[in-house]
Design a protein around this motif. Structure first.
Motif, PDB file in Angstrom:
ATOM      1  N   ARG A 296       5.019   7.651   4.179  1.00 51.10           N
ATOM      2  CA  ARG A 296       5.239   6.441   3.140  1.00 51.10           C
ATOM      3  C   ARG A 296       5.298   6.793   1.083  1.00 51.10           C
ATOM      4  O   ARG A 296       6.630   6.462   0.758  1.00 51.10           O
TER       5      ARG A 296
ATOM      6  N   ASP B  32       6.064  -3.943   5.086  1.00 50.54           N
ATOM      7  CA  ASP B  32       5.128  -3.057   4.596  1.00 50.54           C
ATOM      8  C   ASP B  32       4.075  -4.281   4.328  1.00 50.54           C
ATOM      9  O   ASP B  32       2.739  -3.500   4.484  1.00 50.54           O
TER      10      ASP B  32
ATOM     11  N   GLU C  49       7.879   8.881  -0.770  1.00 50.89           N
ATOM     12  CA  GLU C  49       8.829   8.735  -0.104  1.00 50.89           C
ATOM     13  C   GLU C  49       9.980   8.783  -1.355  1.00 50.89           C
ATOM     14  O   GLU C  49       9.367   8.357  -2.905  1.00 50.89           O
TER      15      GLU C  49
ATOM     16  N   ALA D 273       1.165   8.057   8.079  1.00 50.32           N
ATOM     17  CA  ALA D 273       2.885   7.081   7.844  1.00 50.32           C
ATOM     18  C   ALA D 273       2.355   6.698   6.891  1.00 50.32           C
ATOM     19  O   ALA D 273       3.361   7.035   5.542  1.00 50.32           O
ATOM     20  N   ALA D 274       1.336   6.030   6.464  1.00 47.74           N
ATOM     21  CA  ALA D 274       1.196   5.103   4.772  1.00 47.74           C
ATOM     22  C   ALA D 274       1.071   6.716   3.817  1.00 47.74           C
ATOM     23  O   ALA D 274       2.155   6.596   2.934  1.00 47.74           O
TER      24      ALA D 274
END
Length: 323
Positions: free
Chosen positions: A191, A174, A194, A187-188
């Protein structure tokens, strides 16, 4: 911790993002640049090399010469505004950079014989823009490179890192994750949502938005919200947590962050005890009335404590339960 300065490089062309304003792109509701600045909030001097913009905290601004001259030229421009013995050097597109990585870099950079420290990514590649350098050897090597090549413009960072004795820090996937493409941005953003990260990310974002520097046990507040919703009514959960925050702010006016956190915990404890007493009374009343809901007399006009003319804590609302 010995004082340090930080240089954030925020002037790239972002070609793989179609020329978008990369430092201003938002992940979790916060600009990438602001997320980086939050990880090094205690720096003595913060220099951002790039175009001026609103930031979460005050910084000094400068530009490389010529503009678009690359990371070495930007680093040289930023270094001229620093005075500390150690300089943290970061790119402006690190959405998950944390305080623990900053501390590890600064500690390693101060090790015997070392001239700095940098992160390595999961594939073992050096990340010279997630690094801390001792200022004296950094200035020396930049001056030598500029003399040899005529300027720093257009030169790769490896010319610098190859000449310095640097420690390597494996900070996990990370810390060195940067956003060079739209896929990286997506993607960030995914993430942080999540299951295991979303609450911490949200609380951190709220604290930064409100200018709050306070460590709070979120588990205590979530338990309070659950007990208020279950023992009183669902709308009691957000209203109670608001009142707890207000009470804690009054009780800790002028206090340091540790005392303020203790005030939140104490206010939450009192409110939780109250919610549990409400729930206990409702349960006792239900038992006394043969299992009927509290206050549900044959005339429909009873109260939670058996008195006339009122309603139990959940009258007129949906059933209770966790929010």
């Amino acid at each position: 911790m010995t004082a340090y300065d930080v240089i954030v490089l925020a002037g790239g062309a972002a070609k793989r993002l179609g020329g978008a304003d990369k430092p201003g792109l938002r992940v979790g509701g916060r600009a990438l640049l602001d997320r980086v600045l939050a990880a090094c909030a205690d720096a003595a001097v913060t220099v951002v090399v790039g175009g001026r913009r609103a930031t979460v905290r005050p910084v000094a601004w400068t530009r490389e010469a010529p503009e678009g001259g690359g990371p070495l030229a930007a680093l040289g421009a930023g270094l001229r505004l620093t005075t500390a013995e150690r300089v943290l050097v970061l790119s402006a597109d690190l959405p998950f950079l944390g305080r623990e990585t900053v501390d590890a870099l600064l500690a390693a950079a101060g090790g015997p014989g070392r001239e700095g420290a940098l992160c390595t990514d999961p594939d073992g590649r050096d990340q010279p823009l997630v690094a801390a350098y001792r200022a004296e050897p950094l200035r020396r090597e930049l001056a030598l490179i500029a003399t040899e090549h005529g300027s720093l413009a257009g030169l790769p960072l490896r010319l610098l890192t190859a000449e310095l004795d640097l420690a390597r820090i494996d900070a996990g996937p990370d810390a060195s994750f940067d956003c060079d493409t739209w896929d990286d941005i997506a993607a960030a953003r995914a993430r942080i949502r999540e299951h295991g990260a979303v609450l911490d990310e949200w609380i951190t974002s709220v604290k930064n938005e409100l200018g709050i520097d306070l460590d709070v046990d979120t588990g205590v507040l979530l338990d309070l919200a659950r007990d208020a919703a279950h023992g009183v009514a669902r709308p009691a959960a957000p209203l109670t947590t608001f009142l707890v925050g207000y009470a804690a702010a009054r009780a800790s006016a002028g206090a340091d962050p540790e005392e303020a956190a203790a005030a939140v915990a104490e206010a939450a404890r009192k409110a939780t005890d109250l919610a549990l007493r409400w729930e206990a009374e409702a349960g006792a009343e239900a038992g006394a009335s043969g299992g009927r809901p509290a206050g549900a007399g044959s005339s429909g006009s009873g109260t939670a404590d058996g008195g006339p003319g009122g309603a139990g804590p959940d009258a007129g609302r949906e059933g209770t339960g966790t929010p």
